[in-house]
Design a protein around this motif. Structure first.
Motif, PDB file in Angstrom:
ATOM      1  N   THR A   2       0.925  -1.136  -0.001  1.00 16.62           N
ATOM      2  CA  THR A   2       0.218   0.094  -0.157  1.00 16.62           C
ATOM      3  C   THR A   2       0.974   1.202  -0.117  1.00 16.62           C
ATOM      4  OG1 THR A   2      -0.266   0.063   2.437  1.00 16.62           O
ATOM      5  CG2 THR A   2      -1.859  -1.141   1.235  1.00 16.62           C
TER       6      THR A   2
ATOM      7  N   ASP B 265     -15.398   7.858  -1.945  1.00 12.96           N
ATOM      8  CA  ASP B 265     -14.628   7.247  -0.741  1.00 12.96           C
ATOM      9  C   ASP B 265     -13.665   6.141  -1.189  1.00 12.96           C
ATOM     10  OD1 ASP B 265     -15.758   9.026   0.817  1.00 12.96           O
ATOM     11  OD2 ASP B 265     -17.220   7.941   1.730  1.00 12.96           O
ATOM     12  N   THR B 266     -14.096   5.313  -1.915  1.00 11.17           N
ATOM     13  CA  THR B 266     -13.218   4.152  -2.490  1.00 11.17           C
ATOM     14  C   THR B 266     -13.466   4.105  -4.104  1.00 11.17           C
ATOM     15  OG1 THR B 266     -15.053   2.403  -2.073  1.00 11.17           O
ATOM     16  CG2 THR B 266     -13.410   3.188  -0.378  1.00 11.17           C
TER      17      THR B 266
ATOM     18  N   HIS C 109      -6.531   0.000  -6.534  1.00  8.14           N
ATOM     19  CA  HIS C 109      -7.776   0.290  -5.570  1.00  8.14           C
ATOM     20  C   HIS C 109      -7.177   1.641  -4.851  1.00  8.14           C
ATOM     21  CE1 HIS C 109     -10.188  -3.258  -5.947  1.00  8.14           C
ATOM     22  NE2 HIS C 109      -8.950  -3.876  -6.083  1.00  8.14           N
ATOM     23  N   TYR C 110      -8.201   2.370  -4.532  1.00  7.26           N
ATOM     24  CA  TYR C 110      -8.227   3.722  -3.794  1.00  7.26           C
ATOM     25  C   TYR C 110      -9.037   3.903  -2.827  1.00  7.26           C
ATOM     26  CZ  TYR C 110     -11.282   6.347  -6.335  1.00  7.26           C
ATOM     27  OH  TYR C 110     -12.667   6.937  -6.866  1.00  7.26           O
ATOM     28  N   GLN C 111      -8.448   4.482  -1.677  1.00  6.32           N
ATOM     29  CA  GLN C 111      -9.407   4.907  -0.422  1.00  6.32           C
ATOM     30  C   GLN C 111      -9.001   6.105  -0.037  1.00  6.32           C
ATOM     31  OE1 GLN C 111      -9.256   2.414   3.007  1.00  6.32           O
ATOM     32  NE2 GLN C 111     -10.407   3.518   4.238  1.00  6.32           N
TER      33      GLN C 111
END
Length: 227
Positions: A102, A114-115, A145-147
Protein backbone atom coordinates in the motif's frame (compact mmCIF):
# COMPACT_ATOMS: atom_id res chain seq x y z
CA UNK A 1 33.16 5.10 -36.21
CA UNK A 2 29.48 5.17 -35.31
CA UNK A 3 28.50 7.33 -32.37
CA UNK A 4 25.20 7.32 -30.53
CA UNK A 5 23.22 10.44 -29.77
CA UNK A 6 22.84 11.06 -26.02
CA UNK A 7 19.32 10.41 -24.77
CA UNK A 8 17.34 12.18 -22.09
CA UNK A 9 18.17 9.25 -19.82
CA UNK A 10 21.88 9.94 -20.30
CA UNK A 11 21.49 13.68 -19.73
CA UNK A 12 19.30 13.50 -16.62
CA UNK A 13 21.19 14.12 -13.38
CA UNK A 14 19.44 13.41 -10.08
CA UNK A 15 19.93 16.11 -7.43
CA UNK A 16 22.11 15.00 -4.49
CA UNK A 17 20.23 13.12 -1.77
CA UNK A 18 21.57 13.71 1.74
CA UNK A 19 19.02 11.51 3.52
CA UNK A 20 20.18 8.12 4.71
CA UNK A 21 18.61 4.73 4.07
CA UNK A 22 16.98 3.27 7.19
CA UNK A 23 17.23 -0.49 7.71
CA UNK A 24 14.00 -1.63 9.35
CA UNK A 25 14.60 -5.39 9.35
CA UNK A 26 17.63 -7.55 8.67
CA UNK A 27 18.59 -11.21 8.65
CA UNK A 28 21.04 -13.29 6.62
CA UNK A 29 18.70 -13.44 3.62
CA UNK A 30 16.88 -10.10 3.29
CA UNK A 31 16.76 -6.46 4.30
CA UNK A 32 13.67 -4.28 4.66
CA UNK A 33 14.59 -0.64 4.13
CA UNK A 34 12.99 2.79 4.05
CA UNK A 35 14.14 4.54 0.87
CA UNK A 36 14.29 8.34 1.07
CA UNK A 37 12.60 10.45 -1.58
CA UNK A 38 15.09 11.75 -4.13
CA UNK A 39 17.33 8.66 -4.18
CA UNK A 40 17.55 6.44 -7.26
CA UNK A 41 16.87 2.74 -6.74
CA UNK A 42 19.64 1.78 -9.19
CA UNK A 43 22.58 3.83 -10.42
CA UNK A 44 22.07 5.44 -13.82
CA UNK A 45 24.22 5.28 -16.95
CA UNK A 46 25.39 8.84 -16.35
CA UNK A 47 28.34 8.65 -13.90
CA UNK A 48 26.83 11.60 -12.05
CA UNK A 49 23.94 9.29 -11.12
CA UNK A 50 26.12 6.77 -9.28
CA UNK A 51 24.44 7.34 -5.92
CA UNK A 52 21.51 4.97 -5.44
CA UNK A 53 19.94 2.50 -3.03
CA UNK A 54 21.93 -0.33 -4.61
CA UNK A 55 25.21 1.59 -4.68
CA UNK A 56 24.94 2.51 -1.00
CA UNK A 57 23.89 -0.94 0.19
CA UNK A 58 26.57 -2.94 -1.62
CA UNK A 59 29.21 -1.03 0.32
CA UNK A 60 27.99 -2.87 3.44
CA UNK A 61 26.21 -5.84 1.84
CA UNK A 62 28.19 -6.83 -1.30
CA UNK A 63 25.60 -9.41 -2.43
CA UNK A 64 22.60 -7.07 -2.12
CA UNK A 65 20.10 -7.27 -4.99
CA UNK A 66 16.95 -5.18 -5.37
CA UNK A 67 13.86 -7.38 -5.44
CA UNK A 68 11.90 -4.42 -6.85
CA UNK A 69 12.27 -0.66 -7.33
CA UNK A 70 10.67 2.60 -6.32
CA UNK A 71 10.67 5.76 -8.43
CA UNK A 72 13.22 8.46 -7.64
CA UNK A 73 10.66 10.65 -5.85
CA UNK A 74 8.85 7.86 -4.01
CA UNK A 75 9.89 7.06 -0.45
CA UNK A 76 9.21 4.01 1.65
CA UNK A 77 9.54 0.27 1.90
CA UNK A 78 11.78 -1.84 -0.30
CA UNK A 79 12.79 -5.51 0.00
CA UNK A 80 16.46 -6.29 -0.63
CA UNK A 81 17.69 -9.85 -1.28
CA UNK A 82 21.08 -10.82 0.16
CA UNK A 83 21.60 -14.03 -1.83
CA UNK A 84 20.53 -15.58 -5.12
CA UNK A 85 18.02 -18.00 -3.61
CA UNK A 86 16.24 -15.26 -1.67
CA UNK A 87 16.13 -13.08 -4.79
CA UNK A 88 14.69 -15.92 -6.89
CA UNK A 89 11.99 -16.68 -4.32
CA UNK A 90 11.05 -13.01 -3.99
CA UNK A 91 10.95 -12.61 -7.77
CA UNK A 92 8.46 -15.49 -7.91
CA UNK A 93 6.26 -13.82 -5.30
CA UNK A 94 6.25 -10.57 -7.27
CA UNK A 95 5.47 -12.42 -10.50
CA UNK A 96 2.59 -14.23 -8.81
CA UNK A 97 1.36 -10.93 -7.33
CA UNK A 98 1.27 -12.48 -3.88
CA UNK A 99 3.08 -9.52 -2.30
CA UNK A 100 0.71 -6.87 -0.96
CA UNK A 101 1.73 -3.21 -0.96
CA UNK A 102 0.00 0.00 0.00
CA UNK A 103 1.02 3.59 -0.65
CA UNK A 104 -0.01 6.87 0.94
CA UNK A 105 -0.36 9.92 -1.29
CA UNK A 106 -1.74 13.44 -1.30
CA UNK A 107 -3.47 14.45 -4.53
CA UNK A 108 -4.88 17.69 -5.85
CA UNK A 109 -8.54 18.44 -5.23
CA UNK A 110 -11.27 16.54 -3.41
CA UNK A 111 -11.74 13.00 -4.72
CA UNK A 112 -15.51 12.52 -4.63
CA UNK A 113 -15.85 8.78 -4.09
CA UNK A 114 -14.59 7.35 -0.79
CA UNK A 115 -13.26 4.24 -2.51
CA UNK A 116 -12.69 3.27 -6.11
CA UNK A 117 -10.94 1.06 -8.62
CA UNK A 118 -8.92 2.25 -11.59
CA UNK A 119 -8.25 -0.10 -14.49
CA UNK A 120 -6.30 1.53 -17.30
CA UNK A 121 -3.51 -0.20 -19.30
CA UNK A 122 -0.10 1.48 -19.39
CA UNK A 123 2.47 1.64 -22.19
CA UNK A 124 5.71 3.52 -22.82
CA UNK A 125 5.21 6.93 -24.40
CA UNK A 126 7.98 6.56 -26.97
CA UNK A 127 7.66 10.16 -28.15
CA UNK A 128 7.97 11.58 -24.63
CA UNK A 129 10.58 9.60 -22.70
CA UNK A 130 10.54 8.89 -19.74
CA UNK A 131 6.76 9.25 -19.63
CA UNK A 132 4.33 6.36 -19.74
CA UNK A 133 0.77 6.67 -21.02
CA UNK A 134 -2.60 4.99 -20.88
CA UNK A 135 -3.01 2.99 -24.08
CA UNK A 136 -5.81 0.48 -24.59
CA UNK A 137 -4.21 -0.80 -27.82
CA UNK A 138 -0.70 -1.71 -26.65
CA UNK A 139 -0.64 -1.10 -22.90
CA UNK A 140 -0.15 -3.74 -20.22
CA UNK A 141 -3.00 -4.21 -17.78
CA UNK A 142 -2.79 -2.02 -14.69
CA UNK A 143 -5.18 -1.92 -11.76
CA UNK A 144 -5.21 0.21 -8.62
CA UNK A 145 -7.63 0.39 -5.70
CA UNK A 146 -7.88 3.63 -3.76
CA UNK A 147 -9.42 4.81 -0.50
CA UNK A 148 -9.83 8.42 0.57
CA UNK A 149 -8.42 8.80 4.08
CA UNK A 150 -8.97 12.53 4.48
CA UNK A 151 -10.13 15.56 2.50
CA UNK A 152 -8.15 18.71 3.19
CA UNK A 153 -8.86 22.37 2.44
CA UNK A 154 -6.97 25.57 1.63
CA UNK A 155 -6.12 24.42 -0.99
CA UNK A 156 -8.36 21.39 -1.68
CA UNK A 157 -6.41 18.13 -1.40
CA UNK A 158 -7.14 14.48 -0.62
CA UNK A 159 -5.04 12.01 1.33
CA UNK A 160 -5.31 8.66 -0.44
CA UNK A 161 -4.31 5.08 0.30
CA UNK A 162 -3.50 3.23 -2.93
CA UNK A 163 -3.37 -0.55 -3.22
CA UNK A 164 -1.93 -1.42 -6.64
CA UNK A 165 -2.79 -4.83 -8.04
CA UNK A 166 -0.06 -4.57 -10.68
CA UNK A 167 3.35 -2.89 -10.67
CA UNK A 168 3.69 -0.87 -13.85
CA UNK A 169 6.18 1.99 -14.12
CA UNK A 170 4.62 5.23 -12.81
CA UNK A 171 1.33 3.36 -12.31
CA UNK A 172 -0.04 5.33 -9.36
CA UNK A 173 1.03 8.65 -10.82
CA UNK A 174 -0.69 7.89 -14.12
CA UNK A 175 -3.82 6.49 -12.48
CA UNK A 176 -4.06 9.56 -10.25
CA UNK A 177 -3.83 11.76 -13.31
CA UNK A 178 -6.52 9.68 -15.04
CA UNK A 179 -8.72 10.16 -11.99
CA UNK A 180 -8.36 13.91 -12.48
CA UNK A 181 -6.37 14.34 -9.26
CA UNK A 182 -2.59 14.33 -9.89
CA UNK A 183 -0.23 13.58 -7.03
CA UNK A 184 1.22 16.74 -5.53
CA UNK A 185 4.87 17.36 -6.36
CA UNK A 186 4.75 15.16 -9.48
CA UNK A 187 6.96 16.61 -12.20
CA UNK A 188 5.81 14.21 -14.93
CA UNK A 189 2.03 13.89 -14.76
CA UNK A 190 0.88 16.94 -12.86
CA UNK A 191 0.51 20.60 -13.79
CA UNK A 192 2.97 23.35 -12.87
CA UNK A 193 0.51 24.32 -10.14
CA UNK A 194 0.19 20.85 -8.58
CA UNK A 195 3.94 20.28 -8.83
CA UNK A 196 4.57 23.53 -6.95
CA UNK A 197 2.23 22.48 -4.13
CA UNK A 198 4.85 20.14 -2.62
CA UNK A 199 8.63 20.13 -2.35
CA UNK A 200 8.73 16.41 -3.21
CA UNK A 201 6.52 13.76 -4.78
CA UNK A 202 3.91 13.00 -2.13
CA UNK A 203 3.93 9.23 -2.58
CA UNK A 204 5.16 6.84 0.10
CA UNK A 205 5.21 3.02 0.22
CA UNK A 206 3.94 2.55 3.76
CA UNK A 207 3.12 -1.16 4.08
CA UNK A 208 4.26 -4.45 2.57
CA UNK A 209 3.09 -8.01 3.22
CA UNK A 210 4.94 -11.06 1.90
CA UNK A 211 6.38 -14.42 2.89
CA UNK A 212 9.98 -14.71 3.96
CA UNK A 213 11.74 -16.19 0.91
CA UNK A 214 13.47 -18.93 2.93
CA UNK A 215 11.39 -19.64 6.05
CA UNK A 216 8.06 -18.78 4.31
CA UNK A 217 6.92 -17.06 7.51
CA UNK A 218 4.47 -14.19 6.83
CA UNK A 219 5.98 -10.72 7.19
CA UNK A 220 3.96 -7.53 7.55
CA UNK A 221 5.99 -4.32 7.83
CA UNK A 222 4.71 -0.77 8.24
CA UNK A 223 6.72 2.40 7.61
CA UNK A 224 4.90 5.58 8.71
CA UNK A 225 4.29 8.22 6.07
CA UNK A 226 6.54 11.29 6.54
CA UNK A 227 4.02 13.82 5.16
Amino acid sequence: MLTSTPTLADNFVAPPCAEKISILMQDEHILLINKPSGLLSLSGKNPLNKDSVHYRLVQQFPTATLAHRLDLGTSGLMIIALNKLANAKLTTQFQQRSIGKTYISVVAGHVQRDTGYIEAPIAKDLANFPLQKICFATGKQAQSHYQVLERLDNPPRSRIKFTPQTGRTHQLRIHSQALGHPILGCDLYGTPQTQAMAARLLLHADNIVFRHPISTEPINVHCPCPF
